[in-house]
Design a protein around this motif. Structure first.
Motif, mmCIF file in Angstrom:
data_model
loop_
_atom_site.group_PDB
_atom_site.id
_atom_site.type_symbol
_atom_site.label_atom_id
_atom_site.label_comp_id
_atom_site.label_asym_id
_atom_site.label_seq_id
_atom_site.Cartn_x
_atom_site.Cartn_y
_atom_site.Cartn_z
ATOM 1 N N ILE A 67 0.844 -1.192 0.000
ATOM 2 C CA ILE A 67 0.000 0.000 0.000
ATOM 3 C C ILE A 67 0.882 1.246 0.000
ATOM 4 N N ARG A 68 0.290 2.354 -0.427
ATOM 5 C CA ARG A 68 1.002 3.630 -0.404
ATOM 6 C C ARG A 68 1.098 4.131 1.030
ATOM 7 N N ARG A 69 2.046 5.007 1.241
ATOM 8 C CA ARG A 69 2.193 5.650 2.541
ATOM 9 C C ARG A 69 0.918 6.432 2.838
ATOM 10 N N ILE A 70 0.436 6.292 4.066
ATOM 11 C CA ILE A 70 -0.743 7.042 4.499
ATOM 12 C C ILE A 70 -0.318 8.505 4.625
ATOM 13 N N CYS A 71 -1.119 9.400 4.082
ATOM 14 C CA CYS A 71 -0.763 10.809 4.140
ATOM 15 C C CYS A 71 -2.034 11.650 4.271
ATOM 16 N N ILE A 72 -1.832 12.909 4.563
ATOM 17 C CA ILE A 72 -2.927 13.869 4.622
ATOM 18 C C ILE A 72 -3.119 14.401 3.210
ATOM 19 N N GLN A 73 -4.361 14.371 2.745
ATOM 20 C CA GLN A 73 -4.635 14.837 1.390
ATOM 21 C C GLN A 73 -5.673 15.948 1.396
ATOM 22 N N ALA A 74 -5.498 16.870 0.473
ATOM 23 C CA ALA A 74 -6.475 17.928 0.262
ATOM 24 C C ALA A 74 -7.711 17.320 -0.400
ATOM 25 N N HIS A 75 -8.764 18.094 -0.491
ATOM 26 C CA HIS A 75 -10.000 17.634 -1.127
ATOM 27 C C HIS A 75 -9.765 17.197 -2.563
ATOM 28 N N ASP A 76 -8.738 17.723 -3.228
ATOM 29 C CA ASP A 76 -8.453 17.377 -4.622
ATOM 30 C C ASP A 76 -7.360 16.314 -4.769
ATOM 31 N N GLY A 77 -6.931 15.721 -3.643
ATOM 32 C CA GLY A 77 -5.961 14.634 -3.701
ATOM 33 C C GLY A 77 -4.512 15.045 -3.510
ATOM 34 N N ARG A 78 -4.237 16.358 -3.454
ATOM 35 C CA ARG A 78 -2.857 16.796 -3.222
ATOM 36 C C ARG A 78 -2.399 16.352 -1.844
ATOM 37 N N HIS B 116 2.732 22.511 7.285
ATOM 38 C CA HIS B 116 2.667 23.945 6.974
ATOM 39 C C HIS B 116 1.554 24.296 5.983
ATOM 40 N N ASP B 117 0.914 23.298 5.382
ATOM 41 C CA ASP B 117 -0.189 23.526 4.443
ATOM 42 C C ASP B 117 -1.552 23.541 5.134
ATOM 43 N N LEU B 118 -1.598 23.273 6.435
ATOM 44 C CA LEU B 118 -2.868 23.105 7.141
ATOM 45 C C LEU B 118 -3.218 24.288 8.021
ATOM 46 N N MET B 119 -4.507 24.493 8.218
ATOM 47 C CA MET B 119 -5.021 25.480 9.153
ATOM 48 C C MET B 119 -6.325 24.943 9.724
ATOM 49 N N TRP B 120 -6.814 25.575 10.760
ATOM 50 C CA TRP B 120 -8.093 25.199 11.365
ATOM 51 C C TRP B 120 -9.175 26.146 10.887
ATOM 52 N N ILE B 121 -10.364 25.591 10.634
ATOM 53 C CA ILE B 121 -11.547 26.401 10.383
ATOM 54 C C ILE B 121 -12.648 25.871 11.294
ATOM 55 N N ASP B 122 -13.672 26.660 11.495
ATOM 56 C CA ASP B 122 -14.769 26.162 12.313
ATOM 57 C C ASP B 122 -15.687 25.281 11.467
ATOM 58 N N LEU C 101 -1.641 25.605 11.523
ATOM 59 C CA LEU C 101 -1.235 24.631 12.520
ATOM 60 C C LEU C 101 0.216 24.818 12.900
ATOM 61 N N GLN C 102 1.016 25.249 11.951
ATOM 62 C CA GLN C 102 2.442 25.481 12.207
ATOM 63 C C GLN C 102 2.745 26.920 11.836
ATOM 64 N N PRO C 103 3.318 27.708 12.749
ATOM 65 C CA PRO C 103 3.536 29.125 12.459
ATOM 66 C C PRO C 103 4.505 29.375 11.313
ATOM 67 N N SER C 104 5.480 28.512 11.122
ATOM 68 C CA SER C 104 6.474 28.710 10.078
ATOM 69 C C SER C 104 6.093 27.913 8.842
ATOM 70 N N ALA C 105 6.396 28.437 7.683
ATOM 71 C CA ALA C 105 6.140 27.701 6.445
ATOM 72 C C ALA C 105 7.254 26.700 6.169
ATOM 73 N N GLN C 106 8.239 26.607 7.039
ATOM 74 C CA GLN C 106 9.350 25.677 6.856
ATOM 75 C C GLN C 106 8.996 24.321 7.463
ATOM 76 N N ALA C 107 9.053 23.267 6.666
ATOM 77 C CA ALA C 107 8.841 21.922 7.197
ATOM 78 C C ALA C 107 10.141 21.438 7.825
ATOM 79 N N LEU C 108 10.027 20.671 8.878
ATOM 80 C CA LEU C 108 11.222 20.121 9.508
ATOM 81 C C LEU C 108 11.806 19.022 8.635
ATOM 82 N N PRO C 109 13.104 19.079 8.323
ATOM 83 C CA PRO C 109 13.696 18.051 7.466
ATOM 84 C C PRO C 109 13.888 16.744 8.223
#
Length: 176
Positions: free
Chosen positions: A128-139, A144-150, A160-168
């Motif tokens: 199977i593929r690695r489980i990942c978080i996907q956008a509504h369109d499959g991306r 750093h791509d996530l935020m909370w909405i009500d 969710l993360q203040p910096s746009a830099q992902a940890l390597p």
């Protein structure tokens, strides 16, 4: 300073409604997770769980009762031998499959365990593929791509993360 206090107050208010603490209370400890893994792999009887997991009988009995009460497992008489009990996953319990596989993949990626066996598609035998978080369109999305909405989707929260830099990091294994 007022902005920081507002942020903390908003976080505290949202955290009180978060489903994570009650979910962790039900299945977030080692034996509960291993029981779910066992049930996902076909274990059904108390003796099977006890022998395969090496768990003390009193702890197993307690965890099975808690998971039945929480709706993760159901308990029924064994149709082949009415003196025995069968534990099986409910739909709620089966819903933990992606969680179990994601945690397993995380463990493999970060060097916690062996990659001797991987989950594969029954149809073609491919891992199977690695489980990942996907956008509504499959991306595929990163932290750093996530935020909370009500719930209405209109009032946006901080990222969710203040910096746009992902940890390597260097993945150790990609499949589960």
């Amino acid at each position: 300073m007022g902005r920081d206090i507002d942020h903390i107050d908003a976080y505290k208010a949202a955290a009180l409604k978060c489903p994570l603490p009650s979910a962790i209370d039900l299945v977030g400890e080692k034996w509960a997770f291993l029981i779910v893994r066992g049930a996902l792999n076909g274990l059904q009887h108390f003796e099977e769980f006890q022998a395969c997991l090496g768990i003390a009988r009193n702890i197993l009995s307690d965890r099975l009762s808690k998971m039945v009460a929480g709706g993760v497992l159901e308990r029924a008489a064994d149709p082949r031998d009415r003196r025995k009990v069968v534990y099986s996953l409910t739909e709620k319990g089966k819903g933990l499959l992606p969680v179990v596989l994601a945690l397993r993949q995380w463990g493999l990626e970060w060097g916690h365990g062996s990659n001797e066996f991987v989950a594969a598609d029954m149809r073609d035998g491919k891992p199977i593929r690695r489980i990942c978080i996907q956008a509504h369109d499959g991306r595929e999305l990163e932290l750093h791509d996530l935020m909370w909405i009500d719930a209405s989707g209109t009032r946006y929260r901080r990222p969710l993360q203040p910096s746009a830099q992902a940890l390597p990091h260097t993945p150790k294994a990609a499949n589960s």
